[in-house]
Design a protein around this motif. Sequence first.
Motif, PDB file in Angstrom:
ATOM      1  N   GLU A 141       0.836  -1.200   0.000  1.00 60.79           N
ATOM      2  CA  GLU A 141       0.000   0.000   0.000  1.00 60.79           C
ATOM      3  C   GLU A 141       0.875   1.256   0.000  1.00 60.79           C
ATOM      4  OE1 GLU A 141      -3.662   1.992   2.555  1.00 60.79           O
ATOM      5  OE2 GLU A 141      -2.601   0.254   3.353  1.00 60.79           O
ATOM      6  N   LYS A 142       1.944   1.228   0.772  1.00 56.46           N
ATOM      7  CA  LYS A 142       2.865   2.368   0.815  1.00 56.46           C
ATOM      8  C   LYS A 142       3.475   2.612  -0.567  1.00 56.46           C
ATOM      9  CE  LYS A 142       7.136   3.884   2.992  1.00 56.46           C
ATOM     10  NZ  LYS A 142       8.244   3.511   3.863  1.00 56.46           N
ATOM     11  N   HIS A 143       3.890   1.526  -1.225  1.00 62.81           N
ATOM     12  CA  HIS A 143       4.454   1.660  -2.574  1.00 62.81           C
ATOM     13  C   HIS A 143       3.407   2.184  -3.552  1.00 62.81           C
ATOM     14  CE1 HIS A 143       8.316  -0.061  -1.673  1.00 62.81           C
ATOM     15  NE2 HIS A 143       7.781  -1.196  -1.243  1.00 62.81           N
ATOM     16  N   ALA A 144       2.195   1.663  -3.469  1.00 61.96           N
ATOM     17  CA  ALA A 144       1.129   2.103  -4.371  1.00 61.96           C
ATOM     18  C   ALA A 144       0.838   3.582  -4.171  1.00 61.96           C
ATOM     19  CB  ALA A 144      -0.133   1.272  -4.144  1.00 61.96           C
ATOM     20  N   ASN A 145       0.789   4.038  -2.921  1.00 65.42           N
ATOM     21  CA  ASN A 145       0.554   5.456  -2.644  1.00 65.42           C
ATOM     22  C   ASN A 145       1.685   6.320  -3.194  1.00 65.42           C
ATOM     23  OD1 ASN A 145      -1.901   5.002  -1.419  1.00 65.42           O
ATOM     24  ND2 ASN A 145      -1.025   4.871   0.638  1.00 65.42           N
ATOM     25  N   ALA A 146       2.916   5.839  -3.052  1.00 66.69           N
ATOM     26  CA  ALA A 146       4.062   6.592  -3.588  1.00 66.69           C
ATOM     27  C   ALA A 146       3.970   6.688  -5.108  1.00 66.69           C
ATOM     28  CB  ALA A 146       5.371   5.934  -3.168  1.00 66.69           C
ATOM     29  N   TYR A 147       3.593   5.599  -5.766  1.00 64.22           N
ATOM     30  CA  TYR A 147       3.437   5.634  -7.223  1.00 64.22           C
ATOM     31  C   TYR A 147       2.315   6.573  -7.635  1.00 64.22           C
ATOM     32  CZ  TYR A 147       6.577   1.619  -7.579  1.00 64.22           C
ATOM     33  OH  TYR A 147       7.655   0.789  -7.520  1.00 64.22           O
ATOM     34  N   ARG A 148       1.214   6.602  -6.878  1.00 63.35           N
ATOM     35  CA  ARG A 148       0.102   7.514  -7.178  1.00 63.35           C
ATOM     36  C   ARG A 148       0.567   8.967  -7.089  1.00 63.35           C
ATOM     37  NH1 ARG A 148      -2.786   4.531  -3.576  1.00 63.35           N
ATOM     38  NH2 ARG A 148      -3.790   2.814  -4.616  1.00 63.35           N
ATOM     39  N   GLU A 149       1.333   9.270  -6.050  1.00 68.99           N
ATOM     40  CA  GLU A 149       1.836  10.642  -5.886  1.00 68.99           C
ATOM     41  C   GLU A 149       2.730  11.032  -7.054  1.00 68.99           C
ATOM     42  OE1 GLU A 149       3.727  11.010  -2.061  1.00 68.99           O
ATOM     43  OE2 GLU A 149       1.913  10.360  -1.004  1.00 68.99           O
ATOM     44  N   VAL A 150       3.618  10.139  -7.459  1.00 71.58           N
ATOM     45  CA  VAL A 150       4.493  10.428  -8.599  1.00 71.58           C
ATOM     46  C   VAL A 150       3.651  10.602  -9.851  1.00 71.58           C
ATOM     47  CG1 VAL A 150       6.292   9.471 -10.092  1.00 71.58           C
ATOM     48  CG2 VAL A 150       6.508   9.306  -7.609  1.00 71.58           C
ATOM     49  N   LEU A 151       2.684   9.741 -10.069  1.00 73.70           N
ATOM     50  CA  LEU A 151       1.824   9.823 -11.248  1.00 73.70           C
ATOM     51  C   LEU A 151       1.046  11.130 -11.253  1.00 73.70           C
ATOM     52  CD1 LEU A 151       0.701   8.505 -13.783  1.00 73.70           C
ATOM     53  CD2 LEU A 151      -1.028   7.380 -12.360  1.00 73.70           C
ATOM     54  N   GLU A 152       0.541  11.530 -10.086  1.00 73.88           N
ATOM     55  CA  GLU A 152      -0.184  12.812 -10.002  1.00 73.88           C
ATOM     56  C   GLU A 152       0.725  13.975 -10.360  1.00 73.88           C
ATOM     57  OE1 GLU A 152      -2.024  13.110  -6.141  1.00 73.88           O
ATOM     58  OE2 GLU A 152      -3.194  11.271  -6.475  1.00 73.88           O
ATOM     59  N   ARG A 153       1.971  13.953  -9.893  1.00 67.08           N
ATOM     60  CA  ARG A 153       2.920  15.029 -10.226  1.00 67.08           C
ATOM     61  C   ARG A 153       3.220  15.033 -11.726  1.00 67.08           C
ATOM     62  NH1 ARG A 153       5.476  13.597  -5.244  1.00 67.08           N
ATOM     63  NH2 ARG A 153       7.046  12.374  -6.336  1.00 67.08           N
ATOM     64  N   VAL A 154       3.425  13.849 -12.304  1.00 68.27           N
ATOM     65  CA  VAL A 154       3.706  13.753 -13.738  1.00 68.27           C
ATOM     66  C   VAL A 154       2.508  14.258 -14.538  1.00 68.27           C
ATOM     67  CG1 VAL A 154       4.061  12.098 -15.628  1.00 68.27           C
ATOM     68  CG2 VAL A 154       5.412  11.922 -13.535  1.00 68.27           C
ATOM     69  N   ASN A 155       1.313  13.869 -14.153  1.00 69.40           N
ATOM     70  CA  ASN A 155       0.112  14.324 -14.858  1.00 69.40           C
ATOM     71  C   ASN A 155      -0.093  15.821 -14.707  1.00 69.40           C
ATOM     72  OD1 ASN A 155      -0.538  11.813 -15.874  1.00 69.40           O
ATOM     73  ND2 ASN A 155      -1.913  11.289 -14.178  1.00 69.40           N
ATOM     74  N   ALA A 156       0.166  16.331 -13.511  1.00 73.36           N
ATOM     75  CA  ALA A 156       0.019  17.775 -13.276  1.00 73.36           C
ATOM     76  C   ALA A 156       1.017  18.538 -14.134  1.00 73.36           C
ATOM     77  CB  ALA A 156       0.209  18.101 -11.798  1.00 73.36           C
ATOM     78  N   ALA A 157       2.252  18.031 -14.196  1.00 71.38           N
ATOM     79  CA  ALA A 157       3.269  18.699 -15.025  1.00 71.38           C
ATOM     80  C   ALA A 157       2.872  18.634 -16.498  1.00 71.38           C
ATOM     81  CB  ALA A 157       4.632  18.047 -14.805  1.00 71.38           C
ATOM     82  N   ALA A 158       2.319  17.506 -16.925  1.00 67.79           N
ATOM     83  CA  ALA A 158       1.900  17.366 -18.324  1.00 67.79           C
ATOM     84  C   ALA A 158       0.744  18.316 -18.627  1.00 67.79           C
ATOM     85  CB  ALA A 158       1.501  15.924 -18.618  1.00 67.79           C
ATOM     86  N   ARG A 159      -0.189  18.488 -17.687  1.00 65.52           N
ATOM     87  CA  ARG A 159      -1.317  19.411 -17.900  1.00 65.52           C
ATOM     88  C   ARG A 159      -0.803  20.841 -17.960  1.00 65.52           C
ATOM     89  NH1 ARG A 159      -3.819  15.781 -14.282  1.00 65.52           N
ATOM     90  NH2 ARG A 159      -3.376  17.134 -12.516  1.00 65.52           N
ATOM     91  N   ALA A 160       0.128  21.142 -17.075  1.00 62.40           N
ATOM     92  CA  ALA A 160       0.670  22.515 -17.072  1.00 62.40           C
ATOM     93  C   ALA A 160       1.408  22.798 -18.372  1.00 62.40           C
ATOM     94  CB  ALA A 160       1.597  22.695 -15.878  1.00 62.40           C
ATOM     95  N   GLN A 161       2.159  21.834 -18.835  1.00 60.49           N
ATOM     96  CA  GLN A 161       2.895  21.984 -20.088  1.00 60.49           C
ATOM     97  C   GLN A 161       1.921  22.131 -21.261  1.00 60.49           C
ATOM     98  OE1 GLN A 161       5.432  18.685 -21.112  1.00 60.49           O
ATOM     99  NE2 GLN A 161       6.963  20.064 -22.010  1.00 60.49           N
ATOM    100  N   ALA A 162       0.850  21.342 -21.240  1.00 60.77           N
ATOM    101  CA  ALA A 162      -0.150  21.425 -22.308  1.00 60.77           C
ATOM    102  C   ALA A 162      -0.860  22.763 -22.267  1.00 60.77           C
ATOM    103  CB  ALA A 162      -1.159  20.279 -22.160  1.00 60.77           C
ATOM    104  N   ALA A 163      -1.113  23.301 -21.059  1.00 61.44           N
ATOM    105  CA  ALA A 163      -1.791  24.606 -20.936  1.00 61.44           C
ATOM    106  C   ALA A 163      -0.894  25.713 -21.453  1.00 61.44           C
ATOM    107  CB  ALA A 163      -2.177  24.849 -19.494  1.00 61.44           C
ATOM    108  N   GLU A 164       0.409  25.643 -21.198  1.00 54.68           N
ATOM    109  CA  GLU A 164       1.361  26.653 -21.681  1.00 54.68           C
ATOM    110  C   GLU A 164       1.467  26.621 -23.197  1.00 54.68           C
ATOM    111  OE1 GLU A 164       5.177  26.239 -19.828  1.00 54.68           O
ATOM    112  OE2 GLU A 164       4.372  26.503 -17.834  1.00 54.68           O
ATOM    113  N   ALA A 165       1.420  25.381 -23.745  1.00 54.89           N
ATOM    114  CA  ALA A 165       1.569  25.232 -25.195  1.00 54.89           C
ATOM    115  C   ALA A 165       0.289  25.619 -25.902  1.00 54.89           C
ATOM    116  CB  ALA A 165       1.936  23.785 -25.542  1.00 54.89           C
ATOM    117  N   GLY A 166      -0.847  25.527 -25.241  1.00 53.39           N
ATOM    118  CA  GLY A 166      -2.137  25.700 -25.885  1.00 53.39           C
ATOM    119  C   GLY A 166      -2.609  27.074 -25.907  1.00 53.39           C
TER     120      GLY A 166
END
Length: 166
Positions: A141-166
């Motif tokens: 569960e600890k590993h899964a939560n850590a992966y979720r946090e990393v995934l959320e950061r990656v997705n947030a960065a991708a959304r921010a990058q897409a918003a800047e480009a758009g």
Amino acid sequence: MNGRSITIQNLEAAFAGESMAHIKYRYFARVARAAGDEETARHFEATADQEVQHAFGHLDLLYPAGKLTPARALELAIEGETYEYSEMYPKFRHLAVEEGNQAAVAEFDQQIAESKEHADAFRAVLEKAAKRFAALTKVEEKHANAYREVLERVNAAARAQAAEAG
């Protein structure tokens, strides 16, 4: 009827018979060897080995390996040993007392004690396994939560990058 199919009951009886033949032939081998008849002893042992394989074939149908977990195997062992010390051997003991067969009474008393020890040992292994599984679940569960946090950061960065480009 006890709810089990005739075929299952027959497989259980066949398993019991093969198991009994295995032990009986091992015992006969011991008797033959003690009498100095090594050839007969070896023949009984070879046949006993075959009886084990027959019993395993029946068990494969009764308890398919793909459906049997170590925890379930422990539960089945606990059930069997508990039945032995709480019902089977006490009944046998009572009848041996009634018949005055003190040797059988002593044997059944020993088996009652040993069956209880076996059930307790299987129960301890099952409890230890459950604790290990619970601990492992927490780690996973600890590993899964850590992966979720990393995934959320990656997705947030991708959304921010897409918003800047758009």
